[in-house]
Design a protein around this motif. Sequence first.
Motif, PDB file in Angstrom:
ATOM      1  N   TRP A  26       0.820  -1.216   0.000  1.00  0.00           N
ATOM      2  CA  TRP A  26       0.000   0.000   0.000  1.00  0.00           C
ATOM      3  C   TRP A  26       0.857   1.270   0.000  1.00  0.00           C
ATOM      4  CZ3 TRP A  26      -1.398  -4.145   3.209  1.00  0.00           C
ATOM      5  CH2 TRP A  26      -2.611  -4.767   2.891  1.00  0.00           C
ATOM      6  N   LEU A  27       2.104   1.145   0.461  1.00  0.00           N
ATOM      7  CA  LEU A  27       2.953   2.328   0.585  1.00  0.00           C
ATOM      8  C   LEU A  27       3.592   2.747  -0.738  1.00  0.00           C
ATOM      9  CD1 LEU A  27       4.834   1.565   3.935  1.00  0.00           C
ATOM     10  CD2 LEU A  27       2.632   2.659   3.569  1.00  0.00           C
ATOM     11  N   LEU A  28       3.474   1.932  -1.756  1.00  0.00           N
ATOM     12  CA  LEU A  28       4.166   2.192  -3.016  1.00  0.00           C
ATOM     13  C   LEU A  28       3.245   2.916  -3.982  1.00  0.00           C
ATOM     14  CD1 LEU A  28       5.788  -1.350  -3.346  1.00  0.00           C
ATOM     15  CD2 LEU A  28       6.836   0.717  -2.383  1.00  0.00           C
ATOM     16  N   ASP A  29       3.691   4.064  -4.478  1.00  0.00           N
ATOM     17  CA  ASP A  29       2.876   4.893  -5.359  1.00  0.00           C
ATOM     18  C   ASP A  29       3.588   5.187  -6.669  1.00  0.00           C
ATOM     19  OD1 ASP A  29       0.456   5.244  -4.119  1.00  0.00           O
ATOM     20  OD2 ASP A  29       1.050   7.042  -3.025  1.00  0.00           O
ATOM     21  N   ILE A  30       2.805   5.569  -7.664  1.00  0.00           N
ATOM     22  CA  ILE A  30       3.364   6.004  -8.939  1.00  0.00           C
ATOM     23  C   ILE A  30       4.290   7.198  -8.693  1.00  0.00           C
ATOM     24  CG2 ILE A  30       2.809   7.054 -11.179  1.00  0.00           C
ATOM     25  CD1 ILE A  30       0.176   5.474 -11.113  1.00  0.00           C
ATOM     26  N   GLY A  31       5.467   7.138  -9.274  1.00  0.00           N
ATOM     27  CA  GLY A  31       6.438   8.221  -9.124  1.00  0.00           C
ATOM     28  C   GLY A  31       7.475   7.971  -8.052  1.00  0.00           C
ATOM     29  N   MET A  40       8.485 -10.174  -6.685  1.00  0.00           N
ATOM     30  CA  MET A  40       7.191 -10.835  -6.546  1.00  0.00           C
ATOM     31  C   MET A  40       7.416 -12.341  -6.586  1.00  0.00           C
ATOM     32  SD  MET A  40       5.728  -9.892 -10.320  1.00  0.00           S
ATOM     33  CE  MET A  40       6.671 -10.322 -11.799  1.00  0.00           C
ATOM     34  N   ALA A  41       6.456 -13.083  -6.067  1.00  0.00           N
ATOM     35  CA  ALA A  41       6.550 -14.541  -6.068  1.00  0.00           C
ATOM     36  C   ALA A  41       5.868 -15.082  -7.307  1.00  0.00           C
ATOM     37  CB  ALA A  41       5.912 -15.113  -4.811  1.00  0.00           C
ATOM     38  N   GLU A  42       6.544 -15.997  -7.987  1.00  0.00           N
ATOM     39  CA  GLU A  42       5.954 -16.674  -9.142  1.00  0.00           C
ATOM     40  C   GLU A  42       6.372 -18.133  -9.105  1.00  0.00           C
ATOM     41  OE1 GLU A  42       4.997 -13.616 -12.686  1.00  0.00           O
ATOM     42  OE2 GLU A  42       6.947 -14.601 -12.779  1.00  0.00           O
ATOM     43  N   GLY A  43       5.433 -19.021  -9.401  1.00  0.00           N
ATOM     44  CA  GLY A  43       5.764 -20.444  -9.340  1.00  0.00           C
ATOM     45  C   GLY A  43       5.926 -20.875  -7.898  1.00  0.00           C
ATOM     46  N   SER A  53      13.673  -2.707 -10.645  1.00  0.00           N
ATOM     47  CA  SER A  53      15.005  -2.406 -10.133  1.00  0.00           C
ATOM     48  C   SER A  53      15.009  -1.062  -9.420  1.00  0.00           C
ATOM     49  CB  SER A  53      16.021  -2.367 -11.283  1.00  0.00           C
ATOM     50  OG  SER A  53      16.156  -3.634 -11.873  1.00  0.00           O
ATOM     51  N   LYS A  54      15.879  -0.924  -8.441  1.00  0.00           N
ATOM     52  CA  LYS A  54      15.986   0.332  -7.714  1.00  0.00           C
ATOM     53  C   LYS A  54      16.389   1.458  -8.655  1.00  0.00           C
ATOM     54  CE  LYS A  54      20.727  -0.588  -6.116  1.00  0.00           C
ATOM     55  NZ  LYS A  54      21.571  -0.741  -4.900  1.00  0.00           N
ATOM     56  N   HIS A  55      16.011   2.676  -8.256  1.00  0.00           N
ATOM     57  CA  HIS A  55      16.301   3.922  -8.970  1.00  0.00           C
ATOM     58  C   HIS A  55      15.425   4.127 -10.196  1.00  0.00           C
ATOM     59  CE1 HIS A  55      20.609   3.477  -7.166  1.00  0.00           C
ATOM     60  NE2 HIS A  55      19.745   3.984  -6.283  1.00  0.00           N
ATOM     61  N   ILE A  56      14.542   3.155 -10.508  1.00  0.00           N
ATOM     62  CA  ILE A  56      13.609   3.325 -11.624  1.00  0.00           C
ATOM     63  C   ILE A  56      12.242   3.718 -11.051  1.00  0.00           C
ATOM     64  CG2 ILE A  56      12.408   2.188 -13.518  1.00  0.00           C
ATOM     65  CD1 ILE A  56      14.807   0.398 -13.873  1.00  0.00           C
ATOM     66  N   PRO A  57      11.666   4.850 -11.474  1.00  0.00           N
ATOM     67  CA  PRO A  57      10.379   5.283 -10.920  1.00  0.00           C
ATOM     68  C   PRO A  57       9.276   4.253 -11.160  1.00  0.00           C
ATOM     69  CG  PRO A  57      11.405   7.032 -12.218  1.00  0.00           C
ATOM     70  CD  PRO A  57      12.190   5.787 -12.491  1.00  0.00           C
ATOM     71  N   ILE A  58       8.370   4.160 -10.206  1.00  0.00           N
ATOM     72  CA  ILE A  58       7.190   3.312 -10.368  1.00  0.00           C
ATOM     73  C   ILE A  58       6.245   3.999 -11.356  1.00  0.00           C
ATOM     74  CG2 ILE A  58       5.159   2.343  -9.210  1.00  0.00           C
ATOM     75  CD1 ILE A  58       6.810   2.148  -6.664  1.00  0.00           C
ATOM     76  N   ASN A  59       5.932   3.319 -12.461  1.00  0.00           N
ATOM     77  CA  ASN A  59       4.969   3.892 -13.407  1.00  0.00           C
ATOM     78  C   ASN A  59       3.613   3.212 -13.243  1.00  0.00           C
ATOM     79  OD1 ASN A  59       5.085   1.430 -14.784  1.00  0.00           O
ATOM     80  ND2 ASN A  59       6.633   2.158 -16.237  1.00  0.00           N
ATOM     81  N   SER A  60       2.660   3.591 -14.062  1.00  0.00           N
ATOM     82  CA  SER A  60       1.291   3.092 -13.903  1.00  0.00           C
ATOM     83  C   SER A  60       1.205   1.591 -14.129  1.00  0.00           C
ATOM     84  CB  SER A  60       0.346   3.830 -14.854  1.00  0.00           C
ATOM     85  OG  SER A  60       0.773   3.678 -16.202  1.00  0.00           O
ATOM     86  N   ASP A  61       1.984   1.069 -15.092  1.00  0.00           N
ATOM     87  CA  ASP A  61       1.946  -0.372 -15.356  1.00  0.00           C
ATOM     88  C   ASP A  61       2.468  -1.171 -14.166  1.00  0.00           C
ATOM     89  OD1 ASP A  61       0.944  -0.081 -17.948  1.00  0.00           O
ATOM     90  OD2 ASP A  61       2.941   0.298 -18.755  1.00  0.00           O
ATOM     91  N   ILE A  62       3.560  -0.701 -13.585  1.00  0.00           N
ATOM     92  CA  ILE A  62       4.138  -1.403 -12.441  1.00  0.00           C
ATOM     93  C   ILE A  62       3.223  -1.286 -11.230  1.00  0.00           C
ATOM     94  CG2 ILE A  62       6.076  -1.423 -10.826  1.00  0.00           C
ATOM     95  CD1 ILE A  62       7.855  -0.642 -13.206  1.00  0.00           C
ATOM     96  N   LYS A  63       2.581  -0.139 -11.063  1.00  0.00           N
ATOM     97  CA  LYS A  63       1.637   0.045  -9.958  1.00  0.00           C
ATOM     98  C   LYS A  63       0.485  -0.951 -10.064  1.00  0.00           C
ATOM     99  CE  LYS A  63      -0.535   1.991  -6.487  1.00  0.00           C
ATOM    100  NZ  LYS A  63      -0.181   1.578  -5.106  1.00  0.00           N
ATOM    101  N   ILE A  64      -0.019  -1.156 -11.283  1.00  0.00           N
ATOM    102  CA  ILE A  64      -1.087  -2.144 -11.499  1.00  0.00           C
ATOM    103  C   ILE A  64      -0.607  -3.542 -11.122  1.00  0.00           C
ATOM    104  CG2 ILE A  64      -2.462  -3.306 -13.278  1.00  0.00           C
ATOM    105  CD1 ILE A  64      -2.645  -0.578 -14.705  1.00  0.00           C
ATOM    106  N   ILE A  66       1.809  -4.293  -9.009  1.00  0.00           N
ATOM    107  CA  ILE A  66       1.968  -4.339  -7.550  1.00  0.00           C
ATOM    108  C   ILE A  66       0.626  -4.603  -6.888  1.00  0.00           C
ATOM    109  CG2 ILE A  66       2.431  -2.905  -5.515  1.00  0.00           C
ATOM    110  CD1 ILE A  66       4.662  -1.543  -7.187  1.00  0.00           C
ATOM    111  N   ASP A  67      -0.400  -3.862  -7.316  1.00  0.00           N
ATOM    112  CA  ASP A  67      -1.727  -3.982  -6.697  1.00  0.00           C
ATOM    113  C   ASP A  67      -2.361  -5.342  -6.954  1.00  0.00           C
ATOM    114  OD1 ASP A  67      -1.463  -1.415  -5.755  1.00  0.00           O
ATOM    115  OD2 ASP A  67      -2.665  -0.498  -7.344  1.00  0.00           O
ATOM    116  N   SER A  68      -1.996  -5.974  -8.062  1.00  0.00           N
ATOM    117  CA  SER A  68      -2.606  -7.257  -8.418  1.00  0.00           C
ATOM    118  C   SER A  68      -1.947  -8.435  -7.715  1.00  0.00           C
ATOM    119  CB  SER A  68      -2.527  -7.474  -9.943  1.00  0.00           C
ATOM    120  OG  SER A  68      -1.184  -7.681 -10.353  1.00  0.00           O
ATOM    121  N   ARG A  69      -0.798  -8.210  -7.116  1.00  0.00           N
ATOM    122  CA  ARG A  69      -0.051  -9.292  -6.468  1.00  0.00           C
ATOM    123  C   ARG A  69      -0.485  -9.466  -5.022  1.00  0.00           C
ATOM    124  NH1 ARG A  69       2.744 -12.763  -9.868  1.00  0.00           N
ATOM    125  NH2 ARG A  69       2.829 -11.613 -11.829  1.00  0.00           N
ATOM    126  N   HIS A  70      -0.474 -10.723  -4.561  1.00  0.00           N
ATOM    127  CA  HIS A  70      -0.801 -10.979  -3.154  1.00  0.00           C
ATOM    128  C   HIS A  70       0.246 -10.382  -2.233  1.00  0.00           C
ATOM    129  CE1 HIS A  70      -2.171 -12.957   0.473  1.00  0.00           C
ATOM    130  NE2 HIS A  70      -0.961 -13.456   0.655  1.00  0.00           N
TER     131      HIS A  70
END
Length: 334
Positions: A26-31, A40-43, A53-64, A66-70
Amino acid sequence: MDVRKVRIVRRHDERPNIMYVEIEKWLLDIGDVLEFDLFMAEGKLTEKTLLLSKHIPINSDIKIEIDSRHAIYVRQSDLEAYNIFVDKIAQAVARNEHIPVIKKAAIIYRQASVILDEMFENPEELENVPKTKKVVNTFVNTIFSDTHAIESMIKITAYDYYTHTHSINVCIYSLSLGSYLELNSITLQELGMSALLHDLGKSRVDPKITNKKGRLTEDEFDEMKHHPLYGHTIALKIGIRDNRILDGIRHHHEKLDGSGYPDGLMGNSITLFARIIAVCDVFDALSTQRSYKERMSSYDTLLLMKKTMQHHLDMVLVDSFIKMQQHSDALTAL
């Protein structure tokens, strides 16, 4: 290449023996530009895939994503950097009325987790009291400042049972129930302190018992039953003198029929704080995941409490807890 257009990076962190820690997504926002990688966990649950990766801004796609992951994770070695990130945004978020209350609640939860980690390592440190008061006061102020605060706090309560997250969950449930009962802010602050510290005595119990992955033996349970007395002693040592706070810590395992511990109190001899914390303690313990059992749904937990614990718990408070939950669900649906 414009790093702002970078999308989700699909690769596994292949370094051996890397440990990961789940964080509050919940603490992670766009920008937001982070000083740590997100995973994230997969498999297989033990495998983590790099999300950002660090130093890369969170954009709208990544925010989606993040929100979709458990769950979202950072490396354990990056936990300090994550805590610094939380501290930086905490005050600004708390003061900003435009920030969603779910984010405010998540920040408070995170800060409480850090404080309880420190407290269980050094339970008799005098600085524990002002730190705990600060967290509880923030909880209470958030409840009084936003009508949706209670359901937001309940939403972020952790599903996995650990002493520290359990203590925070019981604090949130106790404050929510106390608010539903229209207790004043000062009483709520004292109730919150008692609930947050109710299991502090477990810091004196052998970790092999508190961390055991399975049911306790009779001897182990007898030792565990000392934790309310241990907690009461520690609270006195760190300067807590309010009888209501002390009583909630000492008597949250008392039962109405006198079969509880440590003092075998009955009926009205068990004070309001202890009765509230007892209800919330049982609810969270049953509705969270344990190593030896699956979590129960809220409905099944409350039904079990109503059917089998009439002689142990205050059923008036259980009914109020049910109504509080229903009110919270109704607000969430609005």
